[in-house]
Structure formats: structure tokens, C-alpha cells
Design a protein around this motif. Structure first.
Motif, short mmCIF file in Angstrom:
data_model
loop_
_atom_site.label_atom_id
_atom_site.label_comp_id
_atom_site.label_asym_id
_atom_site.label_seq_id
_atom_site.Cartn_x
_atom_site.Cartn_y
_atom_site.Cartn_z
N TYR A 51 12.46 -3.19 16.73
CA TYR A 51 12.00 -1.79 17.21
C TYR A 51 10.99 -1.42 15.83
CZ TYR A 51 14.95 -2.27 21.34
OH TYR A 51 15.51 -2.68 22.27
N VAL A 52 11.49 -2.23 14.77
CA VAL A 52 10.87 -1.36 13.80
C VAL A 52 9.33 -2.29 13.28
CG1 VAL A 52 12.80 0.12 12.40
CG2 VAL A 52 11.87 -2.59 12.32
N ALA A 53 8.75 -2.85 13.74
CA ALA A 53 7.81 -3.51 13.78
C ALA A 53 6.94 -3.26 14.26
CB ALA A 53 7.88 -5.12 14.78
N GLU A 60 10.94 2.52 8.26
CA GLU A 60 12.06 1.36 9.25
C GLU A 60 13.34 1.58 8.47
OE1 GLU A 60 9.00 -3.08 8.16
OE2 GLU A 60 10.74 -1.60 6.69
N LEU A 61 13.55 2.34 7.48
CA LEU A 61 14.79 2.61 7.22
C LEU A 61 15.53 3.70 8.20
CD1 LEU A 61 15.90 1.64 3.41
CD2 LEU A 61 15.94 0.50 6.21
N PRO A 62 14.92 5.15 7.80
CA PRO A 62 14.82 6.19 8.84
C PRO A 62 15.22 5.74 10.29
CG PRO A 62 12.99 6.81 6.97
CD PRO A 62 13.23 5.67 7.09
N ILE A 63 14.62 4.72 11.14
CA ILE A 63 14.12 4.41 12.40
C ILE A 63 15.68 3.78 13.18
CG2 ILE A 63 13.55 2.86 13.51
CD1 ILE A 63 10.98 3.47 13.16
N ILE A 64 16.13 2.69 11.67
CA ILE A 64 17.50 1.93 12.00
C ILE A 64 18.23 3.12 11.74
CG2 ILE A 64 19.11 0.60 10.82
CD1 ILE A 64 16.10 -0.86 9.73
N VAL A 193 15.35 -6.37 7.46
CA VAL A 193 14.00 -5.60 7.70
C VAL A 193 13.68 -5.31 5.59
CG1 VAL A 193 13.05 -3.12 7.86
CG2 VAL A 193 14.82 -4.29 9.61
N LYS A 194 14.15 -5.17 5.18
CA LYS A 194 13.72 -4.60 4.40
C LYS A 194 14.26 -6.41 3.34
CE LYS A 194 12.32 -1.60 2.62
NZ LYS A 194 11.12 -1.07 3.83
#
Length: 312
Positions: A51-53, A60-64, A193-194
Motif C-alpha cells: 500500500y506504500v509502493a 511511507e511511515l505516515p501512511i503506515i 518498508v524502511k
């Protein structure tokens, strides 16, 4: 007065012991419920990173974080009250709903196996274009909707483990499972992700060992994601199959459960690896049941989609 004080202290001690025993029961039930939901948890962790691709690294982290908050709302504000109401007023529905969820797990896991073998819906993630704010909101909304399904299955599994406990214990266990699984899943997702960014930073260090670790992280991430996907798919199939076998036994259909118990008992006689072999035999049988049920649902779904004039 002294005797009254002694009696009061005895009562306090008794209450303290009771509270401690209750906490032990809650902890044990929480751990057992969480372990039973492991297949769904692993699949959730494997699915969420997509979902962050396409978004920039700083988003990325705010979306997660937004997805994790939505997941927690799903569990605590929607699914937890629904589970408690179900347990209080229609406990006989718990097993059928759990079996329905198990069948869904079998279907989803088997569908992934079919797609991996014959090809299917997998597509390359494209870079995000257009209004990034709108697209981010759409991605988060879609992820939270998907999470609702997975969270419902987690809560159903947890509820089945504590259905015989007092309603307060059920509420505490379900709340603890909700928070622990949400933090665990999305904490792991954030790390995954990170991980490539961490690897790139380490690869730029002067230290040779740090550079080697960084390169290993960058090159190993695709393998990790593939491994998570495989483990998640396998876990969904055997967990779903195990739920169905246990549910059938509850309704008096004992054949599958007897086969599972017989295979486990035979495997446990193996010297040195008896316990592990017994578990593996039971899980393998559950996986076979899951593949059979999931395959039947996949075929039925494909037939329905063709009848509706759509590509299955």
C-alpha cells in the motif's frame, strides 16, 4: 478489632490471589488466541507494504501510521463490541462464523497458490501519479477496508478461545489481542518498508562491516518479502483447514479430526522429533483439508464469475 483487621487482611489477600490468577488466565488466553491467529497476522504483514509502493520515502511511515490507526479503530470500536454482543446473546453463532472465516482463509490462500502456479492478478506496482494526497487517502482507505476482513477473522479466532470465560475476561483479552497484534503487525511492516533505506545508509558508511550489512539488507529485502508471502499463504491454508476440522468436530462430524489425531499420534512416536513431527503431521492434514475446501471455492468462484460474463 484485631480479629476484624485480620479478617480484612485475609480478604484482601484472597482478592489479590484471585486477581493474580485472573491476570494469569488473561495472559494465557491472550497468548493462545494470538498464536491461533498467526496465519492471518503473517499474511497481514506480508500484504500491507504494497500500500506504500510508489510513494516517496517520507510518506511511507505516515501512511503506515494511518493504516495502523484505522486497524485499531476497526478492532476496538467495531469488532470488539460486535464480538461481545455475539458472545452474550448468540454464542451458538461463534463456531459457524469461525468456520466461515476459516473457509475464507482457505479460499484466499488457495487462490494465491493457483495464481503462483498458473499466473493471475499479480501486477507491477506503478509510481504514484496525479494528486498524491487523494491517492494516499484512497490507498489508506483501501488498506483499512482489507484490514477489517483480516481483523474480523483474528477477533473471531480470539473469541473462540475465550468464549467460556466471563464477559469481562473476554473484553480484556480481545482488547489486548487487538492492541498487541496491531502494534506488532504494523511495527514489523514499518521496519520492512524502511529496511532498504536503512541498508542504503549502512552501505554508505566507511566501516566495511556496516557496508556489507547494508548491501545484504538491500539485496535480501525481495527474498524476505517473498518468504513472508509464502509463509503467510501456507499459514492461512493450514489455519483455515484446522478451524474447519475443529468446527466439524464440534458439530459431531468427527472423521477429519480422528484422522488428524491419528496422524499426529503416529508422528509423535518418531524418536527425537516426536513433538515437532506430531505438530507437523496435524498441520499438514489441516493444510490438505484447506486446499480441498479452498480449491472447491476457487472453482465455484471462477464458475460464477464466468456466468456473469467476467474474467475469473
Amino acid at each position: 478489632m484485631p480479629s476484624g483487621l485480620v479478617a480484612l487482611l485475609d480478604d484482601v489477600a484472597a482478592i489479590t490471589k484471585l486477581a493474580a490468577a485472573s491476570l494469569d488466565d488473561v495472559a494465557a488466553a491472550t497468548g493462545k488466541a494470538g498464536s491461533k491467529a498467526m496465519g492471518v497476522i503473517v499474511d497481514d504483514a506480508a500484504v500491507t507494504p504494497r500500500y506504500v509502493a510508489g510513494f516517496t520515502a517520507e510518506r511511507e511511515l505516515p501512511i503506515i501510521g494511518k493504516i495502523a490507526l484505522g486497524s485499531l479503530r476497526n478492532k476496538l470500536l467495531i469488532l470488539l463490541p460486535a464480538a461481545l454482543l455475539l458472545s452474550a446473546f448468540a454464542p451458538w453463532l461463534v463456531t459457524p462464523l469461525l468456520m466461515l472465516g476459516g473457509a475464507y482463509l482457505c479460499f484466499e490462500g488457495t487462490e494465491k497458490v493457483v495464481e503462483a502456479i498458473f499466473g493471475g492478478h499479480a501486477t507491477e506496482e506503478a509510481p504514484v501519479t496525479g494528486d498524491a494526497t487523494v491517492l494516499e487517502a484512497q490507498k489508506v482507505s483501501g488498506a483499512i477496508r482489507t484490514d477489517l476482513i483480516l481483523s474480523a477473522e483474528i477477533m473471531a479466532i480470539a473469541l473462540a478461545e475465550v468464549s467460556g470465560s466471563p464477559i469481562v475476561t473476554q473484553a480484556i483479552v480481545l482488547a489486548l489481542v487487538s492492541v498487541a497484534i496491531t502494534l506488532g503487525v504494523y511495527g514489523v511492516v514499518a521496519l520492512i518498508v524502511k529496511m532498504d533505506d536503512i541498508g542504503l545508509l549502512l552501505a554508505q558508511r566507511d566501516n566495511a562491516a556496516a557496508r556489507a550489512i547494508g548491501r545484504g539488507l538491500v539485496t535480501g529485502m525481495p527474498l524476505l518479502m517473498r518468504g513472508l508471502s509464502i509463509i503467510g499463504t501456507a499459514a492461512m491454508i493450514w489455519v483455515g483447514g484446522g478451524i474447519l476440522v475443529h468446527g466439524l468436530e464440534t458439530f459431531g462430524v468427527n472423521g477429519p479430526a480422528h484422522i488428524s489425531h491419528a496422524l499426529s499420534a503416529a508422528a509423535k512416536t518418531l524418536p527425537g522429533i516426536g513433538s515437532a513431527a506430531g505438530w507437523a503431521a496435524g498441520a499438514a492434514f489441516a493444510a490438505v483439508v484447506g486446499l480441498i475446501v479452498g480449491g472447491a471455492i476457487v472453482l465455484g468462484h471462477a464458475a460464477v464469475m464466468k456466468l456473469r460474463g467476467k474474467h475469473a
